[in-house]
Design a protein around this motif. Sequence first.
Motif, PDB file in Angstrom:
ATOM      1  N   MET A   1       0.837  -1.201   0.000  1.00  0.00           N
ATOM      2  CA  MET A   1       0.000   0.000   0.000  1.00  0.00           C
ATOM      3  C   MET A   1       0.866   1.242   0.000  1.00  0.00           C
ATOM      4  SD  MET A   1      -2.603  -1.596   2.733  1.00  0.00           S
ATOM      5  CE  MET A   1      -3.501  -0.121   3.062  1.00  0.00           C
ATOM      6  N   LEU A   2       2.002   1.149  -0.690  1.00  0.00           N
ATOM      7  CA  LEU A   2       2.892   2.308  -0.775  1.00  0.00           C
ATOM      8  C   LEU A   2       2.280   3.332  -1.721  1.00  0.00           C
ATOM      9  CD1 LEU A   2       6.124   0.198  -1.035  1.00  0.00           C
ATOM     10  CD2 LEU A   2       5.586   1.747   0.850  1.00  0.00           C
ATOM     11  N   GLY A   3       2.526   4.630  -1.449  1.00  0.00           N
ATOM     12  CA  GLY A   3       1.894   5.649  -2.280  1.00  0.00           C
ATOM     13  C   GLY A   3       2.727   6.891  -2.445  1.00  0.00           C
ATOM     14  N   MET A   4       2.065   7.947  -2.933  1.00  0.00           N
ATOM     15  CA  MET A   4       2.656   9.263  -3.229  1.00  0.00           C
ATOM     16  C   MET A   4       3.578   9.158  -4.444  1.00  0.00           C
ATOM     17  SD  MET A   4       3.008  10.990   0.492  1.00  0.00           S
ATOM     18  CE  MET A   4       3.252   9.653   1.643  1.00  0.00           C
ATOM     19  N   ALA A   5       4.201  10.295  -4.756  1.00  0.00           N
ATOM     20  CA  ALA A   5       5.020  10.337  -5.969  1.00  0.00           C
ATOM     21  C   ALA A   5       6.285   9.504  -5.789  1.00  0.00           C
ATOM     22  CB  ALA A   5       5.372  11.784  -6.282  1.00  0.00           C
ATOM     23  N   LEU A   6       6.768   8.931  -6.886  1.00  0.00           N
ATOM     24  CA  LEU A   6       8.077   8.274  -6.834  1.00  0.00           C
ATOM     25  C   LEU A   6       9.138   9.361  -6.691  1.00  0.00           C
ATOM     26  CD1 LEU A   6       7.598   5.624  -9.673  1.00  0.00           C
ATOM     27  CD2 LEU A   6       7.810   5.198  -7.211  1.00  0.00           C
ATOM     28  N   PRO A   7      10.274   9.043  -6.102  1.00  0.00           N
ATOM     29  CA  PRO A   7      11.328  10.061  -5.985  1.00  0.00           C
ATOM     30  C   PRO A   7      11.689  10.591  -7.378  1.00  0.00           C
ATOM     31  CG  PRO A   7      11.932   8.041  -4.817  1.00  0.00           C
ATOM     32  CD  PRO A   7      10.688   7.741  -5.566  1.00  0.00           C
ATOM     33  N   THR A   8      11.930  11.898  -7.486  1.00  0.00           N
ATOM     34  CA  THR A   8      12.265  12.456  -8.807  1.00  0.00           C
ATOM     35  C   THR A   8      13.725  12.192  -9.135  1.00  0.00           C
ATOM     36  OG1 THR A   8      12.680  14.532  -7.707  1.00  0.00           O
ATOM     37  CG2 THR A   8      10.560  14.291  -8.823  1.00  0.00           C
ATOM     38  N   PHE A   9      14.514  12.023  -8.089  1.00  0.00           N
ATOM     39  CA  PHE A   9      15.925  11.774  -8.351  1.00  0.00           C
ATOM     40  C   PHE A   9      16.305  10.369  -7.915  1.00  0.00           C
ATOM     41  CE2 PHE A   9      20.366  11.595  -7.178  1.00  0.00           C
ATOM     42  CZ  PHE A   9      20.913  11.938  -8.406  1.00  0.00           C
ATOM     43  N   TRP A  10      16.655   9.533  -8.855  1.00  0.00           N
ATOM     44  CA  TRP A  10      17.126   8.178  -8.546  1.00  0.00           C
ATOM     45  C   TRP A  10      18.631   8.189  -8.638  1.00  0.00           C
ATOM     46  CZ3 TRP A  10      14.301   3.660  -7.379  1.00  0.00           C
ATOM     47  CH2 TRP A  10      12.924   3.885  -7.251  1.00  0.00           C
ATOM     48  N   SER A  11      19.268   8.128  -7.474  1.00  0.00           N
ATOM     49  CA  SER A  11      20.721   8.051  -7.520  1.00  0.00           C
ATOM     50  C   SER A  11      21.096   6.664  -8.022  1.00  0.00           C
ATOM     51  CB  SER A  11      21.307   8.315  -6.141  1.00  0.00           C
ATOM     52  OG  SER A  11      20.733   7.456  -5.208  1.00  0.00           O
ATOM     53  N   ILE A  12      22.294   6.535  -8.414  1.00  0.00           N
ATOM     54  CA  ILE A  12      22.741   5.275  -8.998  1.00  0.00           C
ATOM     55  C   ILE A  12      22.767   4.178  -7.931  1.00  0.00           C
ATOM     56  CG2 ILE A  12      24.719   4.119 -10.043  1.00  0.00           C
ATOM     57  CD1 ILE A  12      25.276   6.829 -11.446  1.00  0.00           C
ATOM     58  N   LEU A  13      22.054   3.095  -8.191  1.00  0.00           N
ATOM     59  CA  LEU A  13      22.195   1.887  -7.386  1.00  0.00           C
ATOM     60  C   LEU A  13      22.940   0.934  -8.315  1.00  0.00           C
ATOM     61  CD1 LEU A  13      18.643   1.706  -5.747  1.00  0.00           C
ATOM     62  CD2 LEU A  13      20.807   2.103  -4.579  1.00  0.00           C
ATOM     63  N   PRO A  14      24.255   0.900  -8.207  1.00  0.00           N
ATOM     64  CA  PRO A  14      25.077   0.314  -9.261  1.00  0.00           C
ATOM     65  C   PRO A  14      24.809  -1.163  -9.514  1.00  0.00           C
ATOM     66  CG  PRO A  14      26.397   0.734  -7.316  1.00  0.00           C
ATOM     67  CD  PRO A  14      25.072   1.376  -7.074  1.00  0.00           C
ATOM     68  N   ASN A  15      24.226  -1.846  -8.533  1.00  0.00           N
ATOM     69  CA  ASN A  15      24.030  -3.288  -8.691  1.00  0.00           C
ATOM     70  C   ASN A  15      22.581  -3.694  -8.871  1.00  0.00           C
ATOM     71  OD1 ASN A  15      26.844  -4.124  -8.250  1.00  0.00           O
ATOM     72  ND2 ASN A  15      26.515  -3.178  -6.263  1.00  0.00           N
ATOM     73  N   LEU A  16      21.678  -2.725  -8.906  1.00  0.00           N
ATOM     74  CA  LEU A  16      20.259  -3.088  -8.922  1.00  0.00           C
ATOM     75  C   LEU A  16      19.870  -3.702 -10.265  1.00  0.00           C
ATOM     76  CD1 LEU A  16      17.848  -2.960  -6.965  1.00  0.00           C
ATOM     77  CD2 LEU A  16      17.065  -0.954  -8.211  1.00  0.00           C
ATOM     78  N   LEU A  17      19.405  -4.965 -10.199  1.00  0.00           N
ATOM     79  CA  LEU A  17      19.041  -5.704 -11.407  1.00  0.00           C
ATOM     80  C   LEU A  17      17.529  -5.770 -11.604  1.00  0.00           C
ATOM     81  CD1 LEU A  17      21.473  -8.726 -10.973  1.00  0.00           C
ATOM     82  CD2 LEU A  17      21.751  -6.762 -12.494  1.00  0.00           C
ATOM     83  N   ARG A  18      16.801  -5.872 -10.513  1.00  0.00           N
ATOM     84  CA  ARG A  18      15.360  -6.055 -10.632  1.00  0.00           C
ATOM     85  C   ARG A  18      14.647  -5.184  -9.609  1.00  0.00           C
ATOM     86  NH1 ARG A  18      14.049 -12.305 -11.066  1.00  0.00           N
ATOM     87  NH2 ARG A  18      12.622 -11.506 -12.633  1.00  0.00           N
ATOM     88  N   LEU A  19      13.678  -4.408 -10.105  1.00  0.00           N
ATOM     89  CA  LEU A  19      12.948  -3.480  -9.245  1.00  0.00           C
ATOM     90  C   LEU A  19      11.452  -3.665  -9.472  1.00  0.00           C
ATOM     91  CD1 LEU A  19      12.774  -1.014  -7.350  1.00  0.00           C
ATOM     92  CD2 LEU A  19      13.110   0.449  -9.346  1.00  0.00           C
ATOM     93  N   PHE A  20      10.753  -4.088  -8.444  1.00  0.00           N
ATOM     94  CA  PHE A  20       9.304  -4.335  -8.522  1.00  0.00           C
ATOM     95  C   PHE A  20       8.578  -3.344  -7.614  1.00  0.00           C
ATOM     96  CE2 PHE A  20      11.524  -8.277  -9.349  1.00  0.00           C
ATOM     97  CZ  PHE A  20      10.916  -8.752 -10.503  1.00  0.00           C
ATOM     98  N   LEU A  21       7.859  -2.415  -8.234  1.00  0.00           N
ATOM     99  CA  LEU A  21       7.069  -1.436  -7.477  1.00  0.00           C
ATOM    100  C   LEU A  21       5.599  -1.539  -7.850  1.00  0.00           C
ATOM    101  CD1 LEU A  21       9.443   1.651  -7.788  1.00  0.00           C
ATOM    102  CD2 LEU A  21       9.286   0.019  -5.911  1.00  0.00           C
ATOM    103  N   ASN A  22       5.259  -2.571  -8.619  1.00  0.00           N
ATOM    104  CA  ASN A  22       3.895  -2.720  -9.137  1.00  0.00           C
ATOM    105  C   ASN A  22       2.877  -3.004  -8.039  1.00  0.00           C
ATOM    106  OD1 ASN A  22       5.720  -5.186  -9.545  1.00  0.00           O
ATOM    107  ND2 ASN A  22       3.704  -6.130  -9.417  1.00  0.00           N
ATOM    108  N   ASP A  23       1.604  -2.803  -8.372  1.00  0.00           N
ATOM    109  CA  ASP A  23       0.499  -3.071  -7.444  1.00  0.00           C
ATOM    110  C   ASP A  23       0.629  -2.315  -6.124  1.00  0.00           C
ATOM    111  OD1 ASP A  23      -1.198  -5.434  -8.783  1.00  0.00           O
ATOM    112  OD2 ASP A  23       0.925  -5.751  -9.196  1.00  0.00           O
TER     113      ASP A  23
END
Length: 297
Positions: free
Chosen positions: A243-265
């Motif tokens: 039940m996360l909400g509000m705007a996504l951060p406008t600035f995404w700093s580098i997460l150098p190792n991030l391969l998979r990001l699930f923010l759906n639903d």
Amino acid sequence: MLVLVALLLFCHGVDTIHTSADGDMRSLLEFKKAMADPHGALGSWNVSTSFCQWAGVVCSRTHPRRVTKLDLGMQGLSGAISPFLGNLTFLRELNLSSNNLSGKLPPLNHLRKLEVLDLTNNSLHDTIPDAIVNCSMLRLLNLSRNYMVGEIPAIVGQLSHLKTLELTLNHFTGAIPAVISNISNIRVVDLSFNRLRGNIPIALGVLANLEKLLLSGNSISGAFPMTIFNLSTLEILALDSNMLGMALPTFWSILPNLLRLFLNDNMFEGPVPPSLANLTEITTLDLSFNNLQGRIP
Ligand SMILES: *[C@@H]1O[C@H](CO)[C@@H](O)[C@H](O)[C@H]1NC(C)=O
Ligand SMILES: *[C@@H]1O[C@H](CO)[C@@H](O)[C@H](O)[C@H]1NC(C)=O
Ligand SMILES: *[C@@H]1O[C@H](CO)[C@@H](O)[C@H](O)[C@H]1NC(C)=O
Ligand SMILES: *[C@@H]1O[C@H](CO)[C@@H](O)[C@H](O)[C@H]1NC(C)=O
Ligand SMILES: *[C@@H]1O[C@H](CO)[C@@H](O)[C@H](O)[C@H]1NC(C)=O
Ligand SMILES: *[C@@H]1O[C@H](CO)[C@@H](O)[C@H](O)[C@H]1NC(C)=O
Ligand SMILES: *[C@@H]1O[C@H](CO)[C@@H](O)[C@H](O)[C@H]1NC(C)=O
Ligand SMILES: *[C@@H]1O[C@H](CO)[C@@H](O)[C@H](O)[C@H]1NC(C)=O
Ligand SMILES: *[C@@H]1O[C@H](CO)[C@@H](O)[C@H](O)[C@H]1NC(C)=O
Ligand SMILES: *[C@@H]1O[C@H](CO)[C@@H](O)[C@H](O)[C@H]1NC(C)=O
């Protein structure tokens, strides 16, 4: 020949008497007694052989007759886990995954050498006993796919050697314990598909070795946790179906190792931030089923 047979019987008899006085053998036999064993997985567990040769049992090389490993995953066993297992004080690995074990997790507080506890995919009920705090050498705790309830006890924060904490697919309630931030070497935290509520604790940002943070399928609320940008070792972040909400951060700093990001639903709203382009290694990005608007950058 007769003399030889008599001698063998005698030696064998002596051995049986000796081993039946053996604490670890008694604990194993008590464990067996509490089990239904339709596939005969414990058929070799009888006093005609040394218990160190029984299926799934490994004994110490330096301390003969002390059990260090019990490896009985996927053997069709059903029943409750005997509290006598708590007497196998040399045990380092206990794997009873994918059986049909029911009842509660017995107090294993004397298992001070235990490093691996894998009880995945059974029918265990009840809570995680506080006594587990005395299993202070635990590296891996996998209780996934059971029916365990209650809050995740704060004492898990004291299991300082833990690298993997897998509690997915249970009925745990309450908040994500902030004390997980005290387990400085932890790599995998999987609390997905439970009934957890509240915010993602800011304190998790100190976990300098965290590779997987899986919190899908709970009722976690609040804004996107900015503390995540502190986790430079992160490879998989799954916050979907919450039940996360509000705007996504406008600035995404580098997460150098991030391969998979699930923010759906979730209930994220506003634009899709162009700065997501800073996740240079990403292979999967799921933003579906939110309230995002505007154009795709
Ligand atoms: C005892 O275990 C041995 C294997 O270690 C097996 O061959 C034997 O059939 C077992 N005996 C009984 C009575 O179950
Ligand atoms: C436990 O046993 C199962 C089935 O044999 C295996 O798949 C699993 O990897 C084992 N767990 C650990 C932590 O080694
Ligand atoms: C082993 O554990 C059981 C149950 O927890 C207990 O009753 C027993 O006294 C313990 N000690 C020995 C030596 O079996
Ligand atoms: C769970 O255990 C059962 C056997 O009890 C097995 O058939 C099934 O494949 C296991 N599921 C998983 C996801 O490991
Ligand atoms: C699992 O155990 C329950 C009893 O606890 C029993 O009724 C059921 O038949 C068992 N299932 C399997 C697949 O062994
Ligand atoms: C943990 O071990 C200590 C020291 O032996 C003991 O005093 C304490 O009661 C144990 N805690 C639990 C919860 O069993
Ligand atoms: C439990 O989780 C650990 C770590 O992810 C994994 O190595 C192990 O195979 C899992 N157990 C089963 C039975 O899948
Ligand atoms: C984390 O560990 C430190 C030192 O062991 C302790 O003082 C502190 O209370 C712990 N924090 C929490 C939230 O348990
Ligand atoms: C971010 O990480 C640094 C060290 O890498 C740490 O000092 C700081 O407390 C962390 N911030 C948060 C919010 O966790
Ligand atoms: C990516 O981050 C850098 C700073 O690290 C910033 O200058 C740049 O604008 C960002 N890229 C995007 C597309 O926002």
